[in-house]
Motif scaffolding. Structure first.
Motif, mmCIF file in Angstrom:
data_model
loop_
_atom_site.group_PDB
_atom_site.id
_atom_site.type_symbol
_atom_site.label_atom_id
_atom_site.label_comp_id
_atom_site.label_asym_id
_atom_site.label_seq_id
_atom_site.Cartn_x
_atom_site.Cartn_y
_atom_site.Cartn_z
ATOM 1 N N ALA A 30 1.716 6.104 5.581
ATOM 2 C CA ALA A 30 2.430 5.990 6.856
ATOM 3 C C ALA A 30 1.750 4.996 7.799
ATOM 4 N N PHE A 31 0.426 5.056 7.891
ATOM 5 C CA PHE A 31 -0.291 4.213 8.842
ATOM 6 C C PHE A 31 -0.542 2.797 8.314
ATOM 7 N N TYR A 32 -0.425 2.615 6.988
ATOM 8 C CA TYR A 32 -0.663 1.295 6.390
ATOM 9 C C TYR A 32 0.628 0.670 5.854
ATOM 10 N N GLN A 33 1.731 0.957 6.478
ATOM 11 C CA GLN A 33 2.994 0.374 6.013
ATOM 12 C C GLN A 33 2.983 -1.150 6.088
ATOM 13 N N ASP A 34 2.263 -1.706 7.045
ATOM 14 C CA ASP A 34 2.158 -3.155 7.201
ATOM 15 C C ASP A 34 0.828 -3.698 6.685
ATOM 16 N N GLY A 35 0.163 -2.923 5.840
ATOM 17 C CA GLY A 35 -1.138 -3.323 5.323
ATOM 18 C C GLY A 35 -2.258 -2.506 5.955
ATOM 19 N N ALA A 36 -3.448 -2.602 5.358
ATOM 20 C CA ALA A 36 -4.601 -1.833 5.840
ATOM 21 C C ALA A 36 -5.228 -2.539 7.032
ATOM 22 N N THR A 37 -4.557 -2.478 8.178
ATOM 23 C CA THR A 37 -4.997 -3.165 9.388
ATOM 24 C C THR A 37 -5.932 -2.293 10.204
ATOM 25 N N THR A 38 -6.610 -2.913 11.161
ATOM 26 C CA THR A 38 -7.481 -2.154 12.058
ATOM 27 C C THR A 38 -6.674 -1.185 12.914
ATOM 28 N N GLY A 39 -5.500 -1.606 13.381
ATOM 29 C CA GLY A 39 -4.650 -0.696 14.145
ATOM 30 C C GLY A 39 -4.259 0.526 13.341
ATOM 31 N N PHE A 99 -10.360 9.453 4.524
ATOM 32 C CA PHE A 99 -11.439 8.507 4.794
ATOM 33 C C PHE A 99 -11.727 7.664 3.552
ATOM 34 N N LEU A 100 -11.839 8.313 2.381
ATOM 35 C CA LEU A 100 -12.189 7.599 1.158
ATOM 36 C C LEU A 100 -11.210 6.461 0.880
ATOM 37 N N TYR A 101 -9.918 6.775 0.898
ATOM 38 C CA TYR A 101 -8.928 5.762 0.550
ATOM 39 C C TYR A 101 -8.591 4.858 1.737
ATOM 40 N N GLY A 102 -8.443 5.440 2.924
ATOM 41 C CA GLY A 102 -8.085 4.636 4.090
ATOM 42 C C GLY A 102 -9.186 3.679 4.496
ATOM 43 N N PHE A 103 -10.417 4.150 4.531
ATOM 44 C CA PHE A 103 -11.551 3.312 4.915
ATOM 45 C C PHE A 103 -11.798 2.220 3.878
ATOM 46 N N THR A 104 -11.685 2.587 2.585
ATOM 47 C CA THR A 104 -11.943 1.613 1.531
ATOM 48 C C THR A 104 -10.903 0.498 1.534
ATOM 49 N N GLN A 105 -9.629 0.851 1.673
ATOM 50 C CA GLN A 105 -8.593 -0.183 1.729
ATOM 51 C C GLN A 105 -8.795 -1.089 2.943
ATOM 52 N N TRP A 106 -9.208 -0.491 4.067
ATOM 53 C CA TRP A 106 -9.454 -1.307 5.262
ATOM 54 C C TRP A 106 -10.635 -2.249 5.044
ATOM 55 N N PRO A 166 0.800 -1.228 0.000
ATOM 56 C CA PRO A 166 0.000 0.000 0.000
ATOM 57 C C PRO A 166 0.832 1.277 0.000
ATOM 58 N N SER A 167 2.013 1.247 0.634
ATOM 59 C CA SER A 167 2.868 2.427 0.631
ATOM 60 C C SER A 167 3.390 2.748 -0.771
ATOM 61 N N GLU A 168 3.449 1.738 -1.653
ATOM 62 C CA GLU A 168 3.885 1.964 -3.032
ATOM 63 C C GLU A 168 2.712 2.373 -3.926
#
Length: 464
Positions: free
Chosen positions: A420-429, A292-299, A56-58
């Motif tokens: 930055a927040f999804y470096q390890d994937g779109a996790t709940t954390g 929200f649009l991109y972060g929520f959708t990926q999650w 996701p970072s890429e």
């Protein structure tokens, strides 16, 4: 009537002397090119990442490439619209959209796809400043001080596309893969070219004699590009890039203050505090909206294990709520009440992100989308109406372009936050960390909206 308005009147001569409604179709179709590419990509990031083996970072650079190009392109093309008129810029930009779509369809590697998105950013930058230029010219001809109905139509059309984008993107991906979300730009580009050539008037601009500040545009582009490169990876090794951004920004300010015909007249802009506040609100509003649009959708796809088409359908009520709110409030030119209500609801919606996880029922996620849709319907339209009242008529194109620049700067910051927040994937954390940031941004938006007393005057005396 000014000379420009007289020429426009002679060219168009609409029946009844009202706003020339033949302009609305090319204005709307051109303005939706950017939001449809933004909203479709939201459900395509995970499939594209899997196709190219990218994290996701890429794939965040697919968002960043579009919005960085748009943040630079909007005021640049807006200034060119002011100088040379809207028609040729509109036609050139919409043609570039078709070329970018073809490159995206044929892209063999991720970096080629990013190039396609950059070209899309530049291509989609022409229609909005061209439309605002035409609105101001029509306002002068007809005597309408605030064409709030037409502004609302532009806003609603963009929100309709935001409704259609995620589910359409999901359906296209299911039918033929993510390549199809780039292919749709070809027929859209062709339609814009036909309508633009048929209906847009051959107007000259207001400032052709002043020339075009190419060095100022280059320094502005360098400043934004270097800053975004730093923001996407703010580590110690990237600090030289930030220094370059500061240096380019300093040179840009010096250049604009000394030249007779600046790209951005910082002296005029600096003296227009209400307009600066509108730009600041636009930035804050769209940090929240796009994160929200991109972060929520990926999650939804990765953290909640939903398909792209299902994630797109969950976002449908969010955009429907935005459309409904705009339709109800759009014809009222007053803005302060919209901004205060929108900011309060935005804080509540962002705070709710902290309470959801992979076990949260779908219906709660749908309700959350509806809540977020309310400020999306209020804030963008209110800022657009405020700009129309606050900007100098001779610089309407570049002022409108700069409003979009702050919008896309917000999108760029949102993209950097997601990376930055999804470096390890779109996790709940990661989603919860993103939610904390958005609560802070939404709270700042509320403070700025309540503190701006100049908003009380906007729209009260400008009813069309």
């Amino acid at each position: 009537m000014t000379g420009l308005s007289a020429r426009f009147h002679a060219l168009r001569q609409p029946v009844g002397g009202g706003f020339d409604r033949r302009l609305i179709a090319p204005m709307i179709l051109g303005s939706i090119l950017n939001p449809i590419n933004s909203s479709m990509l939201a459900v395509a990031l995970i499939p594209i990442g899997r196709s190219f083996g990218a994290a996701p970072s890429e794939t965040a650079w697919l968002i960043t490439g579009l919005y960085l190009a748009t943040a630079v392109g909007q005021p640049v093309i807006g200034r060119l619209v002011d100088s040379f008129g809207p028609r040729r810029l509109y036609l050139t930009g919409t043609a570039l959209v078709g070329v970018a779509g073809l490159i995206g369809v044929l892209a063999p590697q991720l970096w080629v796809l990013i190039v396609s998105r950059v070209l899309l950013g530049f291509g989609t930058s022409a229609a909005y400043p061209a439309s605002m230029f035409l609105l101001r010219t029509e306002s002068e001809r007809t005597g309408m001080r605030s064409p709030s109905g037409v502004l609302a139509a532009l806003s609603i059309s963009n929100q309709v596309v935001a409704v259609l984008g995620p589910p359409l993107g999901g359906l296209l991906i299911g039918a033929g893969g993510w390549h199809l979300i780039f292919a749709v730009n070809v027929p859209l580009s062709a339609a814009c070219l036909v309508l633009g050539a048929w209906r847009l008037p051959r107007l000259s601009g207001r400032g052709k004699a002043d020339g075009v500040d190419i060095p100022g545009m280059v320094l502005f582009a360098g400043m934004l590009t270097a800053f975004m490169l730093f923001l996407m990876d703010p580590e110690l090794a990237r600090w030289p890039v930030l220094v370059i951004s500061v240096g380019a920004g300093t040179a840009f300010v010096v250049r604009e203050l000394r030249t007779a015909a600046p790209f951005l007249d910082l002296r005029v802009l600096g003296g227009n505090v209400p307009l600066l506040a509108t730009y600041g609100r636009q930035f804050l509003a769209f940090v929240t909206s796009y994160a929200f649009l991109y972060g929520f959708t990926q999650w939804l796809e990765e953290g909640h294990s939903l398909s792209p088409s299902t994630a797109g359908l969950i976002l449908l009520p969010m955009s429907a709520a935005a459309i409904a709110v705009t339709a109800v409030t759009g014809r009222r030119p007053e803005v302060r009440g919209k901004l205060v209500v929108g900011s309060l609801v935005q804080v509540a919606g962002c705070a709710t992100l902290l309470l959801i996880d992979s076990a949260t029922p779908i219906w709660i996620l749908v309700v959350l989308g509806i809540v977020i849709g309310i400020p999306q319907g209020l804030n963008g339209l209110a800022n657009q109406n405020a700009l129309y009242a606050q900007a100098h008529p001779a610089r309407m194109g570049s002022s409108a372009g700069l409003l979009r620049t702050f919008m896309y700067l917000g999108a760029l910051v949102a993209s950097a936050a997601n990376a930055a927040f999804y470096q390890d994937g779109a996790t709940t954390g990661g989603l919860h960390h993103l939610g904390r940031l958005l609560v802070a941004v939404a709270g700042l938006f509320l403070i700025v909206s309540v503190a701006d007393r100049s908003l009380r005057r906007v729209g009260r005396d400008d009813r069309s």
